[in-house]
Design a protein around this motif. Sequence first.
Motif, short mmCIF file in Angstrom:
data_model
loop_
_atom_site.label_atom_id
_atom_site.label_comp_id
_atom_site.label_asym_id
_atom_site.label_seq_id
_atom_site.Cartn_x
_atom_site.Cartn_y
_atom_site.Cartn_z
N ALA A 66 39.46 103.59 55.61
CA ALA A 66 39.17 103.47 54.40
C ALA A 66 38.58 102.45 54.29
N VAL A 91 42.15 99.96 53.85
CA VAL A 91 43.19 100.74 53.76
C VAL A 91 43.71 101.47 55.28
N GLU A 93 46.33 102.99 58.20
CA GLU A 93 46.94 103.94 58.17
C GLU A 93 48.67 103.35 58.87
N GLN A 106 48.15 103.45 53.91
CA GLN A 106 47.57 105.20 53.43
C GLN A 106 49.16 105.70 53.91
N GLN A 108 49.63 109.36 52.01
CA GLN A 108 48.63 110.17 51.68
C GLN A 108 47.30 110.47 51.90
N ASP A 109 47.06 110.93 52.59
CA ASP A 109 45.27 111.44 53.44
C ASP A 109 45.03 112.00 51.83
N ARG A 119 45.19 111.84 47.26
CA ARG A 119 45.15 110.45 48.00
C ARG A 119 45.78 109.10 47.67
N ILE A 121 47.68 106.30 48.24
CA ILE A 121 47.55 104.85 48.91
C ILE A 121 48.62 102.82 48.01
N LEU A 143 35.80 105.14 46.94
CA LEU A 143 37.34 105.16 48.63
C LEU A 143 35.38 105.62 49.63
N ASP A 145 35.45 106.97 53.38
CA ASP A 145 37.00 107.00 54.84
C ASP A 145 35.81 106.94 55.51
N LEU A 177 42.89 109.81 43.01
CA LEU A 177 43.92 109.45 44.22
C LEU A 177 44.29 107.85 43.19
#
Length: 204
Positions: A66, A91, A93, A106, A108-109, A119, A121, A143, A145, A177
């Motif tokens: 993201a 962002v 993973e 991240q 939690q997506d 979400r 971050i 944001l 994605d 978020l």
Amino acid sequence: MPKGLYVHRIGVILFFVLAVLFLGQGVYMQAKAHFAQYLIEQAWQRTIKDQQPHKPWSWADTYPVAKLSFVEAGKGNESPDEHFDGDSMYVLEGASGRNLAFGPVQIQDGSIGKGNRNRIIAGHNDTHFSILEGVKRGKLIKLLDRNGIEVIYKVMETQIVHESDTRVLAPSSDKQLTLITCYPFHALRAGGPLRFVVHAEAVG
């Protein structure tokens, strides 16, 4: 030279050596984090084209998922479609300490398909998430994605919690978020037990 004066001079020299070492380490961490964002940006551009994950460098165990953008200072009352070219970051993973050195990660997506739309971050408060210091209610965050879906969020509240307080990770049926970083900002020693949390909700 008197012994006391000699010991004093040695102490002063050691102090300055240690100060230079700590300063050098801080500069190195800052440079690594920001240069990594340049490489991550290249991977992100490839991801936007084909919507597939791309590693920023060959040995990376992460990839950008993201792009996070903050409204420019003093523009909080502008249209959500404007002025998001101020502070942006990518962002990654994988919520590991190694990935955090290169950018926010991240946790939690918040994808609709998983039924949890919160979400989450996290990022370091002395690099990418230093921007969270002083963030106020009403600030807008965008944001984007890797599927090209763009969501505008508005900050609803901030709070300071203990790291053991897992309520900030709670799932939500509304599109939210949550941004998390260490607290306090500018701490002499990193890794304390407190966390600064920003809660934002989707608008529009």
